[in-house]
Design an enzyme around this catalytic site. Structure first.
Site, short mmCIF file in Angstrom:
data_model
loop_
_atom_site.label_atom_id
_atom_site.label_comp_id
_atom_site.label_asym_id
_atom_site.label_seq_id
_atom_site.Cartn_x
_atom_site.Cartn_y
_atom_site.Cartn_z
N THR A 14 0.82 -1.20 0.00
CA THR A 14 0.00 0.00 0.00
C THR A 14 0.86 1.25 0.00
O THR A 14 1.80 1.37 0.76
CB THR A 14 -0.89 0.02 1.26
OG1 THR A 14 -1.68 -1.15 1.26
CG2 THR A 14 -1.79 1.22 1.26
N THR B 169 -0.86 -15.69 10.08
CA THR B 169 -1.52 -16.08 11.34
C THR B 169 -0.50 -16.22 12.46
O THR B 169 0.68 -16.36 12.22
CB THR B 169 -2.24 -17.40 11.14
OG1 THR B 169 -1.34 -18.30 10.51
CG2 THR B 169 -3.43 -17.19 10.28
#
Lengths: 404, 404
Positions: free
Chosen positions: A187, A404
């Site tokens: 981003t 995770t």
């Protein structure tokens, strides 16, 4: 005359900033909430990602900028607030909290987020951190630059001065580039501030024009983010006569804006995820500018070329290959390729075929950290530049790590 | 009924093949020259790379196939014979040498090359090796498959039988995938042979149609090679009535061709440079087939997603991101994502937002070697499948190695 000065978003008159750790991220040493504030309500312009999947903050910001004015920018890292059922609500709540702390209207606030997609963003840490963030506002553009970083390894800021209507104005910016420790999207967020007086319409025109040859010519991995945003606030506190039409002052502003954006482009490219080298591909002699841009971008995006640059391998065949599949109209038999860096420059291909060159010399040139790939197409006057980086083990590592 | 049988290009009647080391490569244990020969002159069809930079062999092959017939395929590895001043001459000389050794016309020969670009290809080793290559022709499709390999880690061949006009026909093929030890291009070459009788026009139609949903839906690294070529020879020796128009026999042929090409697509994707996993993205419910293809290909090409798959990370946000920037017309709020493998399947996104799932279960599923990414778009009946592979350290290593 454009002169580089110290600082970033606080270099222009009337702007303060801050960045704190509020708790969106677990790592307490990492700032995750940034604020930029203008003493006076400012003309505002923005451009957004073209991705159909858009972060909720973009929708809210668009609405807030509809009138062409804003006074503050609030941005969190650690969570993109994208693909969440309550994303809009959270983004609006963030603005409301900032508005209250700053004593301004909520619809004068630009809101942005960067981080993992599809995980609900809890408003609690933002609510808890807002007061300290606002109270601590000062000449802390560097802290704001830190608060928007993700896998960025260095904070990115720049500022320059220029003259409009005989008055010295300042423009500066901060940026975050590609990557996240808790990875999801490469981003890019850029926040620019200036004390130059310019109308919202002209400010938007300047920004929309500029990004075509700057931020839209940067690629780290070809993945267009869902949360990209570039925003400029212009508060007019330099005291120049407001720029309301094209002319010398507008040209001076455009030039200053461009020197800020090009600098940030280079910083974003050079700090791409896992990058060890910044690549700059310049194209000359294309039949037109559009063709030059297509070619430059295709070369900078080629995984094969990016890996070769990592290996300091003067593998010019990959450059020709990337030009060939770019979709641009090019006469292959006229292509010339030169590699360059601080260590020198070396021609490796002429008229579409290899020329003898010293591999040793080429390796020396390509072992530097800033590599130029200079292309001549011999078809006309079209020129363009694109920025990127090499493809490295670390890119794979950063993005292959378990989320995770 | 399509049945898989042993072998590759020699499975169909009347075809022999061979592969030798002639000396284009320095490594004497590596075969670098392959030959496929048909007892009878065969209908021939081909499709070529869309890259503007084209290997010289493609130009020569196109000319030789202008009449729709050919009798042999000669292919070297170790040098792409591309961007060389004398490339055409060398490719023609290679055909002339093969023609002499085989006692057939030079313009009945398909010529292909794969390897480094822009380095002159010496005809000497080819000339020296041709006699042994031709004299050794036999049931050696596997040796031919080896001779076209570059960084491929396994040879790729497949064959099936089918029925056309009540007669059992056979079709088989070999392929090389992406990568080179002495790296330049991720080049795909596929040679298919069949004893089915089919006219050149229908053969070309079958091939041109088939590749749209097979080889054109494979991506290893997004770099379209300069030397890609898929060729089919059909010698008619099965004895079926020649297929000269569309109908049941043509449909049967198309289906058999498709089972060969899909198999080779999977083998190419699974053996992509550095790959540890094969990815298969299937899209359902797109508004049309074109949209489904754009979406499937965008997902399979995303560096971010490819790296996540390497890390067995169920990072579905990257899937949505890749759909969003694909350029396809999609309603983001209807997107569903399911990951699957031999270990099971797990829904991770519904209606454009995350659904709760077991990260442990997801990791187990994504730790397999063949991963399905199943997308539903809820917009219509458009379907497509694309194949790719994960992005790994070894991809960077293979392509970052010094060429010199």
């Amino acid at each position: 005359m454009i002169q580089t000065v110290k600082g970033g978003v606080c270099a222009a008159k009337g702007f303060t900033a801050n960045g704190v750790h509020c708790g969106i991220r677990k790592n307490k040493t990492k700032r995750d909430l940034s604020l930029i504030f203008s003493e006076k309500r400012a003309a505002a312009a923005a451009v957004y990602t073209t991705n159909l999947v858009k972060g909720a903050p973009l929708t809210v910001t668009k609405a807030h900028l509809a009138d062409g004015y804003a006074q503050a920018i609030i941005c969190n890292s650690g969570n993109a607030n994208t693909c969440n059922a309550n994303g809009i609500e959270i983004a609006e709540e963030t603005c409301a909290l900032a508005a209250k702390a700053l004593g301004i209207a909520a619809d004068d606030i630009v809101v942005a987020s960067t981080g993992v997609i599809g995980q609900p963003l809890d408003i609690t840490p933002i609510a808890n951190g807002m007061d300290a963030l606002a109270k601590g506002l000062g000449d802390f553009g560097d802290l704001a630059a830190e608060g928007i970083m993700t896998t960025d390894t260095v904070k990115k800021e720049v500022a320059v001065t220029f003259t409009a209507g005989g008055v010295t104005c300042t423009i500066g910016g901060i940026a975050k580039g590609s990557g996240m420790i808790h990875p999801n999207m490469a981003t890019m967020l850029v926040f620019i501030t200036t004390d130059c007086a310019i109308s919202p319409a002209l400010l938007q025109k300047a920004l929309s024009t500029d990004v075509q040859s700057t931020f839209n010519m940067v690629s780290v991995d070809g993945d267009t983010s869902t949360n990209d945003m570039v925003t400029v606030l212009a508060n007019g506190m330099a005291g120049n006569k407001e720029i309301t039409e094209e002319g010398d002052d507008f040209a001076a502003f455009m030039q200053a804006l461009n020197s800020v954006t090009v600098d940030l482009c280079k910083k974003i490219a050079g700090d791409g995820e896992g990058a060890t080298k910044r690549l700059e591909c310049s194209v000359q002699g294309a039949k037109d500018k559009a063709t030059a841009k297509i070619v430059a971008k295709s070369v900078i995006c080629s995984s094969l070329l990016k890996a070769a640059m990592f290996g300091a391998d003067a593998n010019w065949g990959r450059v020709l290959c990337a030009i060939g599949y770019s979709g641009a109209e090019v006469d292959v038999t006229k292509i010339g390729v030169t590699f360059s860096s601080a260590a020198g420059s070396i021609e490796v291909c002429k008229d579409g075929a290899g020329v003898p060159f010293s591999e040793e010399e080429a390796k020396k040139i390509l072992s530097e950290h800033e590599i130029g790939i200079e292309l001549t197409l011999g078809d006309g006057d079209g020129e363009a530049v694109a920025w990127g980086c090499d493809l490295t083990y670390d890119y794979v590592k950063i993005n292959g790590d378990y989320r995770t």
